[in-house]
Design a protein around this motif. Structure first.
Motif, PDB file in Angstrom:
ATOM      1  N   TYR A   5       0.820  -1.211   0.000  1.00 49.14           N
ATOM      2  CA  TYR A   5       0.000   0.000   0.000  1.00 49.14           C
ATOM      3  C   TYR A   5       0.856   1.264   0.000  1.00 49.14           C
ATOM      4  O   TYR A   5       0.424   2.333  -0.384  1.00 49.14           O
ATOM      5  N   GLN A  47       1.930  10.138  -8.142  1.00 50.04           N
ATOM      6  CA  GLN A  47       2.785  11.207  -8.656  1.00 50.04           C
ATOM      7  C   GLN A  47       3.447  10.904  -9.986  1.00 50.04           C
ATOM      8  O   GLN A  47       3.811  11.813 -10.712  1.00 50.04           O
ATOM      9  N   PHE A  53      -8.944   3.375  -1.449  1.00 52.30           N
ATOM     10  CA  PHE A  53      -8.771   4.328  -0.352  1.00 52.30           C
ATOM     11  C   PHE A  53      -7.351   4.885  -0.324  1.00 52.30           C
ATOM     12  O   PHE A  53      -7.116   6.073  -0.161  1.00 52.30           O
ATOM     13  N   ASP A  71      -6.496   8.723  -0.999  1.00 54.41           N
ATOM     14  CA  ASP A  71      -5.740   9.386   0.055  1.00 54.41           C
ATOM     15  C   ASP A  71      -4.526  10.087  -0.528  1.00 54.41           C
ATOM     16  O   ASP A  71      -4.103  11.138  -0.069  1.00 54.41           O
TER      17      ASP A  71
END
Lengths: 388, 512, 381
Positions: free
Chosen positions: A114, A122, A140, A144
């Motif tokens: 993760y 990016q 998620f 995030d």
């Protein structure tokens, strides 16, 4: 005298220069041979690289499995493969590793864990020609990191760890263990899902057996993905107070559980991959590791790469797949499972296991995958503060 | 042909800027005590360093027993049987005497120390030369004189037969000096050859057979001590006649500058006071001297007076102001100058340049800083003025690192600094310790000049000559107390000796 | 007398010793590479030394971006080295820099994440935090004569555990990622202002930390060499007794030195963490930055500008490890090399001694300018 000194300094300088000149020529040599290898390797235009997360490729867990699977695939298909290890545990360092790999010509990057969500957010759009296969990065995690939809060159896989945890907990109680322990790594969602699944499985089995009042689960997170003295001390306390089996769930943290277990003839349950062989080798005790809550990392890596090479990337492009049980009859194709090949449990047999899988598949057993709070149980669960 | 053990022929050693040894020849006979005399900076240390292999000379040869030898490092020198007692001892404080002696050539069997043999050899040597050392005492617990004897034993233990003593008496008390002289004679009688570096003429007259004199790096000559006089030696050394007596007028004391009342200092070693109930005063225009054998509380008293150590009770008044509890900085800036006993420990920052040392107590004054920045130009000018006025010599002028200067010039720098500072009281502790005749004469003259300028001077000295020549009043300190006050014009050395050894004491009233 | 030989000058010797140490480290690294895989050793060494300059072919932009990263990451270790050498000049071995750096992390992240302060206040908080940590060690040293090394080591651990407790809380720690939140998400104003980001390939972490670091080094240089304060500190460092004799306030200087040293160390953390490049994770060991700073300080010859160069060098090699081909080498080789170089730093003084050896062991005794000599002769006449 001065001249002598000057001479020696010059000498050293020359030596160094020679070394570097040596380097230069050598590296150009090897470049050219590599180039030659490139042209003969007409198999594919793909070059596969893997980047490690905070661990190393010898962690006997996540990184190692991914590394071995990707490497095996690359060798089979005779394409170049290399892994990259970021200088530190930060997005910045992971991005540096990524760009380093891309500059070296690698265009398929496999990233386990993760932690890579930030990196992908990016770089993915800046390098549309580079295919990124992520493991364990959830929706998620991406949102995030500021990325709501995945670009076409990225896919990610998550696993229903709660199912694997559930099976392990269910099996342990059915096998006859009453004092259980859960030792998590850091309290990240995947680990929590394993843990809560384990607790639910143990609870359901105890209810079925009617000994819910006897079954007890100690529950703790180590706060890190490796074992050390403090974690071992906690495990010693557990085992000496009667804990029979601990589900060691988080990278290299199993070493602490195993060290403590060997002292009192306790047992452990492995995680992510079938750890029975590794643990048996390391601690010289074949029966130490009772079973493992596995997720099919290797299978995922292999299948995805195979499809990519076969031109079926579109099946994956931009998707996050949540992998779990895909078959109620053949547990070996599922992405979460217990190892049947090294089955050592006696009271809970492979047939019992198959029955459990089919119930999970058809929905007659449902496992809660929330990570918000400890599931309500009839067995007693004792939660400890994080060790670190 | 003479029987020379060591010959140093036409040695020349240059350093950037100066020729430290210029064509020097030194011949040491077997079994003699050969003194090497010269002012600070005459090249004695350099010559000995060449002999000991620390420096390689540009020209000249060294012969041992008539054969030419190369000495490239101290190990070569040791192999040739050359041993050196350095001015600053090379001993490990927390080791025992025995351990220090065998250090570097430990007797061992299968890697285990076999100290019993070593102990026997050390004890034999110690008895033979009457050195009286306790092999099991720790170095830090024994006196300086004893430490020196350990150094001598170290040389003897290694079977050295050429012994170099580098200013061995600079750190000793008069009694210890006497003992050392005797030991040296015994050694020579046993066939050891001794090179004795010094600038104390009395010692040469007492113990040496021959004496070679160096001046400003040049060889002046070698004389038989039996056929010479102190005066001749000193004029050869400094190149002119030196007066041993200090010229001074009768003191004209004026107002009281320093008043010490019932000062006590607790001892750091035992439960008694190391300074007990000391009271006296010093007036402007007089030199008051505290005499006494080393270790009778002088150091502790000066520490309490200047603020380096804590005072446990009593009162100190300077120019009418109670300064008992004032800081060192306050005392420094309110009339107290202090030439400290140990110039390396207290007086100088050795790794600072000369100019930086010159402003050690004044760097914060507006003359030398503005807005926290040091005025380097002013510092340089000030330093140059002082070095010029007090004839402080250094290799590279104001920016010379003080560590590289000779002891005499270091001391002169301190004297210059302390005398130039605004002050009413000058505390001079052993101001001429380890200095040569020329420098001593100079410093004595400066101190008298200070007195005549109306300053109060408190002199603390172990040298009886200095005490007798310089002071206007003498206070004798014994076991932390002032046991007597004598007038140097009427007293004798014998009487002073009785006070110093505690055999005689006045029933003094409280300070006048 | 002005012709002190070039090689005898202390500055030159220090420089030579440091360079020698670095070169030796690289050669040893090469030898290690040879042992691991001789065939590719040259290539491996070249990869480490070429480092991010490999991007020069791909794109100048990328190259400059990584150049920026390199600079950004060098900041904390350089400042830690500055903190150490500053205290060292005053005769204090501030091993507590690691702890002062740690409390700097607390201050940086707590003020920016939990309190949402402006970056300038955050940075100020890091300085104060480090200074307070230094002050405690200083007081122990000055008033109770507790060795600053002991006090420093204890405070390192205290700082670490406080850090774990404070930053482990909900306000700072992203519990699901087990690391602190992004400052850019919670409080963009808490990030340091950018500095020449366009020049450095849009590297978002290029901030005013870079120029501040250089300014600090210069300030330290000036303070040590030009001011009365520096004069006092160095005097105390060289000879505590003489400093006392001359009326300097030793207690005040000890405390002040450690306060300033701590402030620089705290600032090191601030200038690093407030760029957003690094997050804090619960840790069971004190950040190594403070300890690496010791090595960098020595490698830099205990000179404020030397420390910058040494810090850049160490960081360069550290970053170089990731460019090794992992099919032949374990990337941790670079860490090994750094360890060796750091270890060798301890030998800088040793190398200096070697360079010094054949000449004067102790500088002469009695130099005497010609002028006075002449004058003395005149006097004789």
């Amino acid at each position: 005298m001065m001249k002598k000194k000057l001479l020696s300094v010059l000498l050293v300088a020359t030596m160094v220069a020679t070394v570097f000149v040596g380097c230069g020529s050598k590296s150009s040599d090897s470049n050219s041979t590599e180039g030659a290898a490139d042209s003969t390797a007409a198999n594919s235009d793909y070059k596969i690289a893997m980047i490690t997360d905070s661990g190393d490729i010898t962690d006997m867990s996540f990184n190692q499995t991914t590394y071995e699977a990707a490497k095996a695939f690359a060798e089979e298909n005779s394409v170049e493969f290399q892994y990259y290890k970021p200088t530190e545990d930060s997005d910045d360092a992971r991005i540096a590793s990524f760009e380093n790999a891309v500059t070296d010509g690698y265009n398929v990057i496999v990233v386990p864990g993760y932690l890579f969500a930030g990196m992908i957010a990016q770089v993915a759009e800046d390098y549309p020609d580079v295919t990124i296969i992520a493991l364990d990065c959830s929706e998620f995690d991406f949102s995030d990191a500021g990325m709501d939809t995945l670009p076409e060159n990225v896919c990610s896989f998550t696993y229903q760890e709660e199912l694997a945890g559930y099976m392990a907990g269910y099996a342990a109680v059915k096998e006859g263990y009453e004092k259980l322990g859960f030792l998590g790594g850091m309290a990240v969602p995947a680990v929590i899902r394993y843990g809560y699944g384990f607790v639910q499985g143990a609870n359901d089995a105890a209810v079925e057996l009617g000994n819910a009042s006897d079954v007890q689960v100690n529950y703790v997170y180590g706060g890190q993905f490796y074992g050390d003295d403090a974690v071992t001390a906690q495990m010693d306390t557990w085992y000496s107070n009667g804990t029979e089996i601990v589900f060691a769930c988080g990278g290299g943290i199993y070493t602490s559980a195993c060290e403590a277990a060997t002292k009192v003839d306790g047992k452990v349950i492995g995680v992510d991959v079938d750890q029975s062989g590794t643990i048996a080798n390391q601690y010289g005790d074949d029966s130490l590791c009772v079973t493992s809550a596995m997720k099919g990392l290797a299978a995922t890596v292999d299948a995805t790469l195979t499809d990519l090479f076969a031109g079926k990337w579109s099946n994956y492009a931009g998707k996050i797949e949540n992998l779990g049980i895909v078959s109620g009859t053949d547990p070996s194709v599922n992405y979460v499972q217990l190892p049947t090949e090294t089955w050592s449990m006696k009271n809970f047999t492979t047939d019992d296991y198959k029955e459990l899988v089919s119930k999970l598949y058809d929905g007659s057993i449902s496992v809660d995958n929330s990570t918000d709070a400890m599931p309500a149980t009839e067995i007693s669960v004792k939660e400890y503060d994080n060790i670190h | 042909m003479e029987d020379y053990v060591i010959e140093m022929l036409h040695i020349t050693k240059e350093f950037p800027g100066i020729i430290a040894n210029d064509d020097i020849t030194l011949q040491l006979k077997r079994g003699e005590i050969h003194a090497l005399l010269g002012e600070n900076g005459a090249g004695k240390s350099t010559l000995m360093s060449v002999l000991f292999g620390l420096y390689t000379p540009e020209k000249g040869i060294i012969k041992k027993d008539g054969k030419e030898v190369k000495i490239n490092n101290p190990n070569d020198a040791t192999d040739l049987g050359i041993g050196m007692v350095h001015q600053h001892f090379m001993l490990v404080d927390i080791f025992t005497v025995l351990d220090n002696i065998i250090l570097g050539s430990e007797p061992s069997k299968f890697g285990f120390l076999t100290k019993a043999e070593a102990r026997k050899k050390v004890m034999d040597l110690s008895n033979k030369y009457n050195l009286k050392v306790d092999p099991d005492a720790l170095i830090e617990d024994i006196t300086v004189g004893m430490q020196q004897r350990v150094e001598i034993l170290k040389m003897l233990y290694r079977d050295n037969d050429i012994l170099i003593f580098d200013e061995p008496t600079a750190v000793l008390t008069p009694q210890e000096i006497d003992e050392l002289m005797k030991i040296m004679k015994d050694l020579a009688a046993e066939g050891k050859s001794i090179l004795f570096i010094t600038h104390k003429l009395n010692e040469i007259m007492e113990v040496a057979d021959r004496c070679s004199i160096l001046r400003k790096g040049k060889y002046i000559g070698t004389v038989d001590v039996a056929n010479t006089t102190k005066e001749e030696l000193s004029s050869m050394m400094v190149g002119r006649n030196v007066k041993f007596a200090v010229d001074k007028e009768v003191a004209q004391p004026k107002d009281e500058v320093l008043k010490v009342e019932n000062v006590c200092v607790k001892s750091k070693l035992h439960s008694n006071d190391s300074v007990h109930n000391v009271s006296f005063n010093v007036r402007a225009g007089e030199i008051v001297c505290i005499a006494g054998i080393d270790g009778n509380g002088q150091t502790e008293f000066v520490g309490a007076l200047t603020g380096l150590d804590d005072i446990s009770s009593g009162k100190i008044t300077l120019c009418g102001e109670d300064i008992t509890k004032k800081s060192i900085r306050y005392k420094n800036t309110h009339g107290m100058s202090h030439i400290p006993e140990d110039r390396h420990k207290h007086g100088l920052v050795l790794d600072y340049s000369l100019e930086e040392n010159m402003i050690l107590q004044r760097y914060f004054e507006p003359d030398f800083q503005k807005g926290g920045l040091i005025k380097k130009n002013e510092m340089r000018k000030y330093s140059d003025r002082l070095t010029e006025a007090f004839d402080v010599r250094s290799g590279q002028g104001a920016k010379t690192i003080v560590r590289s200067m000779s002891g005499g010039n270091q001391q002169k720098a301190i004297v210059a600094r302390e005398m130039d500072r605004q002050h009413e009281l000058l505390i001079a502790v052993q101001p001429t310790r380890g200095l040569d005749v020329g420098a001593i004469e100079y410093i004595h003259k400066e101190i008298v000049k200070e007195r005549d300028n109306g300053k109060a001077i408190l002199l603390v000295s172990l040298e009886l000559d200095e005490v007798m020549n310089l002071s206007d009043r003498i206070l004798v300190m014994y076991e932390g107390e002032i046991v007597g006050e004598v007038d140097p014009k009427t007293t004798t050395l014998q009487e002073l000796g009785l006070y110093m050894s505690g055999a005689k004491r006045d029933d003094r009233k409280e300070a006048k | 007398m002005e012709k002190t030989s070039f090689f005898k000058r202390p500055a030159v010797q220090t420089l030579l010793a440091s360079v020698l140490c670095a070169i030796l480290g690289i050669i040893l690294g090469y030898i290690i590479l040879c042992f691991m895989n001789a065939e590719h050793a040259g290539e491996g060494m070249a990869a480490i030394l070429t480092n991010f300059f490999k991007y020069r072919i791909a794109s100048t932009n990328t190259l400059m971006k990584y150049m920026g990263s390199f600079l950004v990451k060098s900041v904390p270790v350089i400042l830690c080295a500055e903190a150490i050498l500053f205290a060292y000049k005053a005769g204090l071995f501030n091993i507590g820099v690691a702890g002062q750096y740690t409390v700097g992390i607390i201050a940086a992240l707590y003020t920016s994440l939990a309190l949402g302060w402006h970056w300038s206040l955050c940075l100020l908080a890091t300085i104060v935090a480090g200074a307070v940590w230094g002050f405690i060690a200083g007081c122990f040293k000055a008033f109770f004569n507790v060795n600053e090394v002991i006090a420093g080591i204890m405070l390192n651990w205290i700082g670490l555990y406080i850090c774990n407790i404070i930053l482990g809380g909900e306000k700072c720690m992203n519990q699901s990622k087990s690391e602190t939140f992004e400052i850019s998400d919670l409080n963009p104003a808490g990030l340091l202002p950018g500095f020449l980001q366009d020049v450095f390939g849009g590297n978002q972490y290029m901030t005013i930390a870079i120029p501040i670091t250089i300014i600090i080094a210069i300030v330290i240089l000036v303070v040590l060499n030009k001011t009365t304060f520096g004069y006092e500190l160095k005097a105390t460092g060289h000879n505590k007794e003489a400093a006392k004799y001359s009326g300097m306030n030793a207690k005040r200087n000890i405390i002040l030195t450690l306060v300033i040293s701590g402030a620089i160390a705290g600032m090191a953390a601030g200038l690093y963490y407030l760029t957003g490049v690094e997050h804090f994770k619960i840790s069971s060991s004190v950040p190594g930055m403070g300890f690496n700073g010791i090595a960098v300080a020595f490698l830099g010859g205990l000179h404020p500008i030397g420390a910058i160069i040494a810090g850049l060098f160490v960081e360069y090699i550290t970053l170089g490890g990731q460019y090794l081909n992992t099919n032949y080498y374990n990337p941790q080789v670079a860490d090994l090399m750094i360890s060796i170089i750091i270890y060798l730093c301890g030998f800088v003084l040793f190398f200096r001694t070697i360079l010094n050896r054949p000449g004067k062991v102790k500088v002469n005794a009695n130099a005497e300018p010609n002028k006075t000599a002449k004058k003395a002769e005149e006097k004789e006449v």
